[in-house]
Design a protein around this motif. Structure first.
Motif, PDB file in Angstrom:
ATOM      1  N   GLU A 933     -26.023-117.091-120.170  1.00 40.07           N
ATOM      2  CA  GLU A 933     -24.647-116.923-119.994  1.00 40.07           C
ATOM      3  C   GLU A 933     -24.131-115.622-120.355  1.00 40.07           C
ATOM      4  O   GLU A 933     -24.789-114.999-121.202  1.00 40.07           O
ATOM      5  CB  GLU A 933     -23.680-118.103-120.832  1.00 40.07           C
ATOM      6  N   VAL A 934     -23.451-114.954-119.218  1.00 39.57           N
ATOM      7  CA  VAL A 934     -22.775-113.631-119.820  1.00 39.57           C
ATOM      8  C   VAL A 934     -21.818-113.482-120.610  1.00 39.57           C
ATOM      9  O   VAL A 934     -21.089-114.231-120.703  1.00 39.57           O
ATOM     10  CB  VAL A 934     -22.091-112.978-118.315  1.00 39.57           C
ATOM     11  N   LYS A 935     -22.035-112.663-121.801  1.00 32.19           N
ATOM     12  CA  LYS A 935     -21.056-112.759-122.863  1.00 32.19           C
ATOM     13  C   LYS A 935     -19.629-112.254-122.404  1.00 32.19           C
ATOM     14  O   LYS A 935     -19.329-111.254-121.703  1.00 32.19           O
ATOM     15  CB  LYS A 935     -21.627-111.859-123.846  1.00 32.19           C
ATOM     16  N   ASP A 936     -18.644-112.988-122.885  1.00 30.60           N
ATOM     17  CA  ASP A 936     -17.446-112.504-122.440  1.00 30.60           C
ATOM     18  C   ASP A 936     -17.264-111.011-122.915  1.00 30.60           C
ATOM     19  O   ASP A 936     -17.417-110.526-123.975  1.00 30.60           O
ATOM     20  CB  ASP A 936     -16.107-113.261-122.991  1.00 30.60           C
ATOM     21  N   GLY A 937     -16.510-110.111-122.095  1.00 32.02           N
ATOM     22  CA  GLY A 937     -16.225-108.835-122.209  1.00 32.02           C
ATOM     23  C   GLY A 937     -15.924-107.976-121.091  1.00 32.02           C
ATOM     24  O   GLY A 937     -15.336-108.600-120.276  1.00 32.02           O
ATOM     25  N   ALA A 938     -16.130-106.681-121.296  1.00 28.32           N
ATOM     26  CA  ALA A 938     -15.701-105.902-120.086  1.00 28.32           C
ATOM     27  C   ALA A 938     -16.320-106.282-118.656  1.00 28.32           C
ATOM     28  O   ALA A 938     -17.382-106.867-118.805  1.00 28.32           O
ATOM     29  CB  ALA A 938     -15.960-104.399-120.403  1.00 28.32           C
ATOM     30  N   GLU A 939     -15.736-106.025-117.734  1.00 29.95           N
ATOM     31  CA  GLU A 939     -16.293-106.118-116.346  1.00 29.95           C
ATOM     32  C   GLU A 939     -17.486-105.720-116.256  1.00 29.95           C
ATOM     33  O   GLU A 939     -17.630-104.279-116.343  1.00 29.95           O
ATOM     34  CB  GLU A 939     -15.000-105.902-115.475  1.00 29.95           C
ATOM     35  N   GLY A 940     -18.506-106.213-115.508  1.00 24.70           N
ATOM     36  CA  GLY A 940     -19.747-105.772-115.290  1.00 24.70           C
ATOM     37  C   GLY A 940     -20.732-105.370-116.696  1.00 24.70           C
ATOM     38  O   GLY A 940     -21.765-104.686-116.353  1.00 24.70           O
ATOM     39  N   SER A 941     -20.435-106.136-117.716  1.00 25.26           N
ATOM     40  CA  SER A 941     -21.283-105.949-118.948  1.00 25.26           C
ATOM     41  C   SER A 941     -22.075-106.843-118.802  1.00 25.26           C
ATOM     42  O   SER A 941     -22.179-107.763-118.185  1.00 25.26           O
ATOM     43  CB  SER A 941     -20.288-106.426-120.229  1.00 25.26           C
ATOM     44  N   LYS A 942     -23.443-106.291-119.270  1.00 22.78           N
ATOM     45  CA  LYS A 942     -24.737-106.981-118.879  1.00 22.78           C
ATOM     46  C   LYS A 942     -25.101-107.690-120.396  1.00 22.78           C
ATOM     47  O   LYS A 942     -26.417-107.705-120.522  1.00 22.78           O
ATOM     48  CB  LYS A 942     -25.783-106.073-118.385  1.00 22.78           C
ATOM     49  N   GLU A 943     -24.323-108.111-121.378  1.00 21.18           N
ATOM     50  CA  GLU A 943     -24.656-108.636-122.484  1.00 21.18           C
ATOM     51  C   GLU A 943     -25.002-110.227-122.088  1.00 21.18           C
ATOM     52  O   GLU A 943     -24.016-110.728-121.583  1.00 21.18           O
ATOM     53  CB  GLU A 943     -23.775-108.534-123.692  1.00 21.18           C
ATOM     54  N   PHE A 944     -26.126-111.049-122.601  1.00 22.78           N
ATOM     55  CA  PHE A 944     -26.351-112.432-122.394  1.00 22.78           C
ATOM     56  C   PHE A 944     -26.173-113.131-123.692  1.00 22.78           C
ATOM     57  O   PHE A 944     -26.597-112.633-124.701  1.00 22.78           O
ATOM     58  CB  PHE A 944     -27.317-112.370-121.598  1.00 22.78           C
ATOM     59  N   LEU A 945     -25.948-114.340-123.429  1.00 23.64           N
ATOM     60  CA  LEU A 945     -26.139-115.332-124.673  1.00 23.64           C
ATOM     61  C   LEU A 945     -26.913-116.582-124.034  1.00 23.64           C
ATOM     62  O   LEU A 945     -26.894-116.767-122.954  1.00 23.64           O
ATOM     63  CB  LEU A 945     -24.746-115.961-125.073  1.00 23.64           C
ATOM     64  N   LEU A 946     -27.508-117.186-124.992  1.00 24.87           N
ATOM     65  CA  LEU A 946     -28.449-118.429-124.838  1.00 24.87           C
ATOM     66  C   LEU A 946     -27.429-119.572-124.113  1.00 24.87           C
ATOM     67  O   LEU A 946     -26.489-119.992-125.073  1.00 24.87           O
ATOM     68  CB  LEU A 946     -29.105-118.876-125.794  1.00 24.87           C
ATOM     69  N   GLY A 947     -27.599-120.173-123.195  1.00 26.87           N
ATOM     70  CA  GLY A 947     -26.860-121.351-122.718  1.00 26.87           C
ATOM     71  C   GLY A 947     -27.148-122.526-123.812  1.00 26.87           C
ATOM     72  O   GLY A 947     -28.286-122.610-124.348  1.00 26.87           O
ATOM     73  N   GLU A 948     -26.476-123.687-123.565  1.00 22.66           N
ATOM     74  CA  GLU A 948     -26.543-124.958-124.360  1.00 22.66           C
ATOM     75  C   GLU A 948     -28.171-125.545-123.791  1.00 22.66           C
ATOM     76  O   GLU A 948     -28.890-126.125-124.608  1.00 22.66           O
ATOM     77  CB  GLU A 948     -25.767-125.923-123.979  1.00 22.66           C
ATOM     78  N   TRP A 949     -28.599-125.358-122.566  1.00 29.50           N
ATOM     79  CA  TRP A 949     -29.665-125.991-121.930  1.00 29.50           C
ATOM     80  C   TRP A 949     -30.751-124.853-121.748  1.00 29.50           C
ATOM     81  O   TRP A 949     -31.118-124.768-120.664  1.00 29.50           O
ATOM     82  CB  TRP A 949     -29.484-127.069-120.874  1.00 29.50           C
ATOM     83  N   SER A 950     -31.089-123.932-122.701  1.00 31.21           N
ATOM     84  CA  SER A 950     -31.957-123.049-122.186  1.00 31.21           C
ATOM     85  C   SER A 950     -33.153-123.320-123.017  1.00 31.21           C
ATOM     86  O   SER A 950     -33.341-123.692-124.234  1.00 31.21           O
ATOM     87  CB  SER A 950     -31.271-121.730-122.873  1.00 31.21           C
ATOM     88  N   CYS A 951     -34.156-122.981-122.304  1.00 30.85           N
ATOM     89  CA  CYS A 951     -35.665-123.312-122.735  1.00 30.85           C
ATOM     90  C   CYS A 951     -35.992-122.504-123.873  1.00 30.85           C
ATOM     91  O   CYS A 951     -36.905-122.761-124.858  1.00 30.85           O
ATOM     92  CB  CYS A 951     -36.581-123.224-121.459  1.00 30.85           C
ATOM     93  N   LEU A 952     -35.309-121.321-123.801  1.00 32.77           N
ATOM     94  CA  LEU A 952     -35.588-120.165-124.923  1.00 32.77           C
ATOM     95  C   LEU A 952     -35.246-120.647-126.260  1.00 32.77           C
ATOM     96  O   LEU A 952     -36.114-120.282-127.157  1.00 32.77           O
ATOM     97  CB  LEU A 952     -34.812-118.983-124.648  1.00 32.77           C
ATOM     98  N   GLN A 953     -34.330-121.492-126.233  1.00 34.60           N
ATOM     99  CA  GLN A 953     -33.809-122.046-127.909  1.00 34.60           C
ATOM    100  C   GLN A 953     -35.117-122.604-128.348  1.00 34.60           C
ATOM    101  O   GLN A 953     -35.603-122.881-129.498  1.00 34.60           O
ATOM    102  CB  GLN A 953     -32.756-122.843-127.735  1.00 34.60           C
TER     103      GLN A 953
END
Length: 1732
Positions: A933-953
């Protein structure tokens, strides 16, 4: 259920050992936690109560919508409110097929929520069943010594013991008395259908409860009181038939009702403990039986059982009670017993027992069925011992029951241990009494008595030693005499028992044999006292059948032969060693099969029995069975030989054989398929027997029949028996599976199809493939329905299990077809069917993905995912798109199973492997699983967070170092998680990587495996640990490679620092070396079990080390000591691997290590320079590699040669290494010779295959590189370079001379060189060969050898092929290519150098060859000297330089030249003078030269710093766009050209010096013959002009001196601003330049003086001209002398003339005191001379 309670299904899975919890301690822990729940049984599920509702309301941990829905569940199911919510939570965790987001909508919306309620009801019912199954499992195995968890189960059963029965008995009563639910009590969802579903569940639970009670009482004693209460209870319930809700029973429930009856009956029989009663009766201690002193209970039982008799289930109970009463108190109740006994027989008790035992299922791993058989065995044994056989009804029924009982394991052994006068032995005795008049019953019984090798031997011996022969006569025969009472007969004559038999196949009853006679309904039954072997009798019977096969007696004989065949089948499948004794029988089966299948109405059952026997034989000796079977006409066959795939697939010329006709005409219309099942198993067995290609071809028609006629249509055939269709489908796929798993030996035999290729083609392109797709498309729901409908509690042979097995085979077959299918551009119908998009999720991909919901057999979802993985790799489609709206739900299901700590580890690994493949091939799907999920922030920002159903977790949890070693994270799973991460890095999934790298402890967890201590290579039990470390290394490598060192995460840098400081580089280097050594050592014995993992580690380690050469700062590998250790380990590892030349794995590893070694040699030169001797091991490696398989080792050889070259260049030949040199030279020269000869062959072959057209337009045409033989890094080229280095190292040449005498390598090289030059091919070889010859020619011995080998013949004429002199102007003939690129002009230049060095070394010994060379190439030589005017490219100047160098050497032999080639000599002299003029002009007019370089050549600049400019581009544009860098590059280019021109000028003048008279001689010797020397320069003093029309004159020479002097001045001043020669030169270059300029001036003065004196002495020149010459020269030289004097006073450079060239000074002048005085003195003397 909630966090504290696991579901019953999960508990059942754990107890079965199908979960991740497999250690006995873990099982014990689960049982300790749950035993009370198991004791409660179904009472664990409570009814609704107000207190539970209140507790639920108060529970803050449950969301309100779930509470509300839980109340609805509670209402529908009549279940406690809290447990309803727990059931809901478990359902959502395990079986819910939506996403959490959709759940809210479902709960609020009426219709979806109703559907969910009904699914939860089904889940709840399944939970209750699993709850009971857990207890059943414990009771099944708690006394089984072979079970891994026996101790744990036993402890738990001891805890449960007595209370279990009371609880479960009460629950059973509650169930059969329960009122059916209604919509008034349970809500409006309780429809008729739901009531029926509830009742089905009720019956299933009753059946399971009774099964548990039966198993319990099989191990624990039942008291008389309990027996009475059970009898009352079962009577009241009518043994399951008088259910409270019996109005709800429909046909589908009959099996369950029967099962309840069976268990009711068995519990009562088991309760009477007949086994113990039998034992007491035998030992005469009946008072010890529990019923011996309970008269009241006995009487009550009598009275109750007298009322029995209306239900078949009563029979065994009555029979057992009769035995009990008859044994314990025979007098007291005989009339009652007789009545009860008669009732029992009237109920057909023995037929019932047979039906019951068949109904309970086979005894594979079904403990209940085996226990029931044990129970009935005791009953039957005692019945037969206690009562006369005649009183028990039909003997056949008794034998059927006995056979069914004896199918339980170990009962056959028990039977043979008992006395023949007791128990079932008495049946055997009576059956034997009628043999062979009636063979069936005895053989049926003996077949049942075969269970293992010991019983097989007993049966064989029993039949081999028969002592009675029974016959039946309607009337007394003539050939016997008898007693008066007709009880004893005697034979008067011998008798052949089989009138049609011959010799071996007959029995002869001798004269005088006595027979006991009994008169019965059939007539006289005579039992002859005659000993014979029944096996011979059986052979006679089969022979008899063969005789009567086409008569009316065939059916009667078939009935006699079938039991024989069945016995033989069981016999050889139980004990193969008996098969030799049975050869007379088994060898006749083929003939029997042939005869029986060709009659009008074939006996199908006998044919099936024949085929079954052949299956067993084929498993042991497939070749023999095939060759015999081939001639029977039973199997399908080809009438014409198979030539290609199209003909095979069309089945053209193939006949279906007798079996094919039988299938179509008999089996399909009847709906019975015994022969088909046998046929499929037979063909599968033959295929698995790996017969070899010839026989496999013979099997093609059989397989084709299956693929064309059976697989596509078998599901449409008529079937009489349930389950046969599934079985046939399973067998067909087993056959296909066996074919696809054949090892492909000899598969590629031209165009004729093989079994495997036929199968693959057929499945990929015909309707057979569609049939397999349909099987896979069955779907998870259908399988669940079939499993739910099975009445039995588990078992492995139900229709559900067969269906699962079929689907699993379909997965495996499809996977293999896709894997083995030959690559083609067209998409096959199978792939289309697999990947086509269907609407509403109906396509196969979605069906495959949904198998993740299947929970019964973990292999099913695993294989489905494996197939998905394969499809994701090869099929051009998006899995994500195929999943449609279900994608998110399926993702959740995948992740739920991945997260579960109890899930089977192999499924988790497969899910991760699927995702690993998806990273590269399925972008949509992997984004779904990454769920970033894209982190809330400036328009066009490219910071990501893990979603609840992410295999990465999940993956992060798996690599967490704190989790390692726990049961839920075994090494294979850890490896799979790292493989997935590696795929993300390799595919550059930046969004995911950016999230991962910043995760806390990520790098620390990731690198943990690298800091552990691995087991020694010989002790590795889990090879995946190696792969784990390899993936970590690769991830680190990719991170370092792609991320700028400054941006690397701090934690990664810390880890690398720790890696370095912890001496882990050294540890891993040592470990990798030990792995290679281990492979090398074990390869000899058994091969390596973990080779691919070892290869991976070495590959990853190699990558890290290669990176460390360029990123040593980041990787903290700077210490030379560490590097040296690493380098030596790599060297040792390479040596270990490559010294096993016969092993392919070792050569593979060696090749990888050799690459690393080569890179380290080149990158760590300073380290290698200090290393111990590298040449010795490399030499050993080379020797070994040269012995290995040449095709495999081509690249490795090249690497070893390269490494040797580098090592020689770095280390040289240190003192101690001379010993290596002869052997190394020998190896290299052998290689060179072999490679040169191979090159000759391939070049000739290429010339024959196609004429390679020469490009006539340009001299730079490279050879067409179509041969692997000639490559820049090819073995041949590198071997030549290595030979060159070795010759250079061996300065005195003593070693190589010896080697060359042994191996005529020079001749091979020169032959190949000649051929290459002629055909203008093998450029790299040619260059390398010339370099070697050049090196050799530097020593007198070498030069002599090269010349002696015929170098001039090999090079002189063939060299003409590499260039052509064009007629339209010289400049076109010259290459404008970069000077260093390999090209044919370079070859020409090298040849020129070779001639120069040979001439310089050999002098007069080579003069004739040199003159030949110059004569052949005179045009090119003259053209080249001319070309400097027009082309100033470095390449052209280089050629001119080489040419002038050669002419310089040749000019020493002026007289010989003049004699042989006078015209050429004159032309050369003229051209050299013009060349001198050109060089002087170009050096004088720098601006002009600069302009030429820019405008004309366009390549004056080195190609590196700038893009290639179009030659026409004006210089102004270049100047504008260039800037400082460009100017510097242009200056460098100009400098290079000036230096070249200067070298050419100096050598030209040195050469001219030989063509002009010797100065001293001409000045001092008055009688000199002037005609010998031509005038070279015109008597003119104008400055040199850049024009071909102006002849070179004295002015040219003076200009040359002036130019040299002015350049010398510039060099001295070092004017940085001017575009001077000196502006870019280093101090060494400056010094060399000064010397060169001095050398040029000296030679120029020399030529000038010599030529001037020549003119002055020439009588043909007018005195006026001579006077002018004196005046001009006097003044010009005086000026020059004064300039020179000034220059020398400042300190002039020394001339290199004394060392470089024959001295131009007269001998006397050398004695002068000042260094340069003689040179000036000479000039001064000359000036004085002319001024006189």
């Amino acid at each position: 259920m909630a966090d504290s309670e696991m579901s019953s299904r999960e508990l059942w899975t754990i107890l079965l050992g199908r979960s991740a919890l497999r250690e006995p301690a873990q099982i014990e822990e689960e049982l300790d936690r749950n035993w009370e729940r198991l004791l409660q049984g179904l009472c664990y599920y409570k009814t609704p109560s107000s207190s539970a509702a209140e507790k639920l309301k108060a529970d803050k941990g449950v969301a309100q919508p779930l509470k509300d829905f839980g109340l609805r569940i509670s209402k529908l199911l009549g279940l406690d409110q809290q447990q309803s919510v727990q059931i809901l939570q478990c359902y959502l965790q395990e079986d819910y097929r939506g996403t959490r987001n959709t759940l809210k909508d479902v709960l609020q919306d009426e219709r979806p929520s109703q559907a969910l309620l009904l699914k939860i009801a089904d889940y709840y019912y399944e939970e209750r069943v699993c709850h009971l199954r857990c207890v059943l499992l414990l009771l099944t195995y708690f006394q089984d010594e072979r079970h891994p968890y026996r101790v744990e189960y036993s402890n738990c059963v001891n805890k449960l013991e007595k209370d279990l029965v009371n609880n479960y008995q009460k629950q059973f009563e509650t169930l059969f008395k329960a009122e059916s639910p209604t919509w008034e009590t349970h809500g409006n969802l309780m429809t008729e259908r739901q009531v029926s579903r509830w009742f089905l569940q009720c019956l299933r639970e009753q059946s399971l409860l009774l099964e548990i009670l039966f198993l319990y009482y099989a191990y624990f004693e039942m008291g008389p009181g309990d027996l009475l209460s059970f009898t009352k209870m079962f009577k009241e319930q009518g043994f399951g038939l008088r259910q409270t809700n019996r109005h709800l029973v429909d046909k589908s429930m009959d099996a369950l009702v029967d099962r309840i009856g069976y268990f009711s009956c068995l519990i009562l029989v088991e309760g009477m403990d007949i086994d113990f009663l039998h034992k007491c009766a035998l030992e005469d201690r009946t008072e010890q039986h529990q019923f011996s002193n309970t008269p009241a209970i006995s009487r009550e039982m009598d009275q109750m059982l007298l009322t029995f008799g209306d239900i078949p289930h009563h029979g065994p109970v009555l029979l057992a009670w009769v035995l009990l009463r008859h044994t314990l108190s025979p007098d007291e109740s005989s009339p009652v017993i007789r009545r009860i006994g008669n009732t029992s027989l009237q109920l057909g008790v023995f037929q019932y027992l047979t039906t019951m035992l068949q109904g309970l299922g086979g005894t594979g791993n079904n403990c209940t069925a085996s226990t029931a058989r044990m129970c009935i065995y005791g009953l039957l044994s005692f019945v037969i011992t206690s009562f006369e056989e005649e009183t028990l009804g039909s003997q056949q029924h008794l034998i059927n029951a006995a056979c069914e009982v004896l199918s339980a394991p170990s009962l056959a052994e028990l039977f043979w241990e008992t006395k023949p006068t007791m128990g079932l032995g008495m049946i055997l005795d009576s059956a034997m009494g009628m043999f062979p008049h009636k063979t069936g019953m005895l053989l049926q019984l003996l077949t049942a008595l075969l269970s293992d090798k010991s019983t097989a031997k007993k049966v064989y011996i029993f039949l081999d030693k028969m002592s009675f022969y029974t016959e039946v006569y309607k009337t007394k025969p003539n050939d016997v005499i008898s007693r008066d009472d007709e009880t004893l007969w005697r034979r008067q004559a011998p008798k052949l028992l089989y009138p049609l038999g011959l010799g071996q196949t007959n029995l002869r009853m001798p004269q005088g044999v006595l027979g006991q006679v009994a008169v019965g309904e059939q007539g006289y039954v005579v039992r002859w006292d005659y000993s014979y072997s029944a096996w011979i009798l059986f052979t006679c019977e089969i022979e008899m059948l063969l005789h009567v096969v086409s008569t009316a007696d065939v059916i009667l004989h078939c009935e006699r032969v079938k039991p024989i065949l069945d016995l033989v089948h069981k016999m050889i499948s139980t004990d193969w060693t008996v098969s030799d004794c049975l050869l007379p029988l088994t060898s006749r089966i083929y003939m029997l099969l042939q005869r029986l299948t060709s009659v009008i109405n074939p006996p199908v059952d006998v044919i099936a029995s024949c085929a079954n026997c052949l299956i067993v034989l084929a498993a042991r000796m497939p070749g023999k069975v095939w060759s015999s079977l081939h001639h029977t006409g039973f199997l399908p066959f080809a009438s014409s030989p198979l030539t290609n795939m199209a003909q095979s697939i069309s089945a053209e010329g193939m006949k279906a054989g007798n079996y094919g006709n039988l299938l179509v005409l008999i089996e399909q219309p009847r709906g019975e398929y015994a022969v088909t099942i046998a046929f499929l198993r037979l063909v599968t067995t033959l295929v698995k027997g790996q017969l070899g290609s010839t026989q496999d071809k013979g099997l093609i028609p059989c397989v084709l029949l299956v693929l064309k006629e059976m697989l596509p249509t078998y599901h449409k055939w008529r079937y009489n028996t349930h389950g046969v269709r599934e079985r046939i489908g399973c067998l067909i796929l087993e056959l296909v599976h066996a074919i696809l798993n054949l090892s492909p030996e000899g598969e590629a035999s031209g165009s004729t199809p093989t079994l495997q290729s036929l199968c693959i083609y057929s499945l990929a392109n015909t309707e057979a493939g569609q049939a397999v797709v349909n099987i896979m498309g069955v779907g998870v729901d259908t399988i669940d329905v079939v499993l739910a409908a099975q009445p039995s509690s588990g078992g492995s042979e139900g229709p559900g299990q067969i269906l699962i097995q079929t689907v699993k085979l379909a997965f495996s077959v499809t996977n293999n077809v896709i894997r083995l299918k030959p690559p083609s551009s067209a998409v096959s119908p199978l792939e289309q069917a697999l990947t086509q998009h269907g609407g509403h999720g109906s396509n196969l991909i979605a069906v495959l993905a949904k198998y993740i919901y299947h929970k019964h057999d973990p292999a099913l979802p695993r294989l489905a995912i494996q197939l998905l993985k394969r499809l994701a790799t090869v099929a051009p489609m998006s899995v994500y798109a195929c999943l449609g709206g279900d994608a998110a739900a399926i993702r959740d299901a995948f992740l739920t199973r991945l997260q579960s700590r109890t899930e089977d580890m192999r499924i988790k690994v497969m899910i991760l492997e699927f995702l690993t493949v998806a990273v590269e091939t399925q972008p949509g799907l992997i984004e779904l699983f990454l769920n970033l999920e894209v982190k809330d922030g400036a328009e066009g920002s490219k910071e990501f967070l893990l979603g609840e159903w992410s295999c990465l977790q999940v993956v992060l949890d798996l690599i967490d170092s704190r989790q390692q070693g726990k049961y839920w994270c075994p090494p294979q799973l850890h490896r799979a998680a790292l493989a997935f991460l590696h795929a993300l890095w390799q595919d550059r999934r930046d969004s995911a990587i950016s999230v991962l790298r910043t995760k806390e402890r990520f790098w620390e967890n990731l690198t943990t495996p690298l800091f552990g201590t691995l087991p020694a290579p010989s002790d590795i039990t889990e090879p995946c640990v190696l792969e784990t470390c390899a993936f970590v290394m690769k991830i680190i490598g990719l991170e370092i490679y792609y991320v700028v060192s400054g941006s690397l995460e701090r934690s990664l840098k810390d880890a690398l620092q720790k890696f370095s400081s912890g001496r882990r580089y050294e540890y891993w280097s040592q470990y990798v070396k030990s792995l290679v050594v281990h492979v090398a050592e074990t390869e000899e014995e058994e091969g390596v079990h973990s080779f691919s993992e070892t290869q991976m580690v070495i590959s990853a380690w190699r990558m890290l080390l290669i990176l460390s050469t360029s990123h040593s700062d980041v990787m903290q590998l700077k210490e030379d000591s560490a590097r040296l250790k690493l380098f030596m380990d790599v060297l040792d590892g390479t040596k270990a691997a490559l010294l096993v030349p016969m092993s392919v794995p070792c050569l593979r590893l060696g090749s990888m290590m050799a690459t690393l070694l080569l890179i380290l040699l080149k990158q760590w030169r300073s380290v290698v320079a200090t290393a111990p001797d590298v040449l010795a091991p490399l030499s050993l490696i080379l020797e070994s590699v040269l012995q290995a398989d040449q095709q495999l080792m081509e690249s490795t050889k090249a690497k070893v040669f390269s490494a040797l070259i580098s090592a020689l260049q770095i280390q040289g030949l240190n003192g101690g290494e001379i010993s290596q040199l002869p052997q190394l030279l020998l190896c290299v020269c052998e290689t060179v010779q072999d490679e040169a000869l191979a090159l000759i062959d391939s070049t000739r072959h290429a010339a024959q295959v196609r004429d390679i057209p020469d490009d006539k337009d340009s001299m730079e045409t490279d050879a067409v590189r179509s041969f692997q033989k000639d490559q820049r890094d090819g073995v041949c080229v590198l071997a030549l370079h290595l030979a060159k280095e070795l010759c250079r190292a061996d300065e005195d040449g003593e070693h190589w001379v010896l080697v060359m005498r042994k191996i005529p390598a020079l001749h091979s090289i020169l032959s190949a060189l000649e051929l290459s030059l002629r055909s203008k091919q093998n450029l790299y070889f040619t260059e390398a060969a010339l370099h070697l010859l050049l090196t050799l020619a530097r020593t007198p011995q070498g030069a002599a050898a090269v010349a002696g080998a015929g170098v001039i013949q090999s090079i002189c004429l063939p060299l003409l092929s590499v260039y052509e002199v064009p007629s339209n102007g010289a400049s076109q003939g010259f290459s404008r290519k970069s000077q260093d690129a390999p090209c044919w002009p370079g070859v020409y230049r090298l040849s020129m150098s070779l001639m120069e060095i040979l001439l310089k070394t050999l002098r007069y010994n080579f003069i004739n060859e040199a003159l030949d060379f110059v004569g052949v190439h005179q045009e090119r030589i003259l053209q080249c000297l001319n070309a400097v005017r027009t082309v100033q490219s470095l390449v052209c100047l280089d050629e001119a330089d080489h040419t002038v160098g050669f002419l310089l050497q040749l000019s020493s032999f002026c007289k010989e030249w003049q004699f042989h080639l006078p015209h050429l000599l004159r032309d050369v002299q003229i051209n050299l003078c013009y060349l001198c003029q050109t060089c002087t002009y170009l050096l004088h007019s720098r601006n002009m030269l600069h302009h030429y370089l820019q405008a004309k050549n366009g390549e004056a600049l080195p190609s590196g710093p700038r893009a290639q400019r179009d030659p026409q581009t004006p210089s102004k544009a270049a100047a504008e766009g260039g800037g400082g860098e460009r100017e510097e590059a242009e200056q460098k280019a100009l400098l290079a050209v000036q230096c070249s021109l200067l070298k050419i000028l100096s050598k030209t003048l040195a050469t001219l010096q030989h063509f002009t008279p010797d100065c001293c001689q001409i000045i001092l010797d008055q009688c000199m013959d002037l005609a010998e020397y031509r005038t070279l320069f015109v008597l003119s003093f104008t400055t040199s002009a850049f024009d071909a029309d102006v002849a070179p004159s004295f002015g040219t020479l003076l200009a040359t001196i002036n130019v040299a002097l002015s350049m010398l001045g510039e060099v001295e001043k070092k004017e940085p601003a001017s575009l001077s020669v000196a502006s870019l030169a280093s101090s060494e270059e400056t010094q060399a330049l000064k010397s060169l300029l001095m050398f040029t001036m000296e030679n120029c003065f020399y030529v000038l003086i010599s030529q001037a004196v020549r003119c002055l002495k020439d009588p043909s020149i007018a005195p006026r001209d001579k006077q002018r010459l004196k005046q001009e020269l006097g003044s010009e030289l005086s000026t020059l002398l004064s300039s020179l004097s000034r220059h020398f006073r400042r300190g002039a450079p020394s001339s290199p003339a004394s060392s470089l060239l024959p001295s131009p000074q007269p001998p006397g002048a050398k004695a002068s005191h000042e260094g340069q005085e003689p040179f000036i003195q000479l000039v001064q003397a000359f000036v004085r001379h002319i001024q006189r």
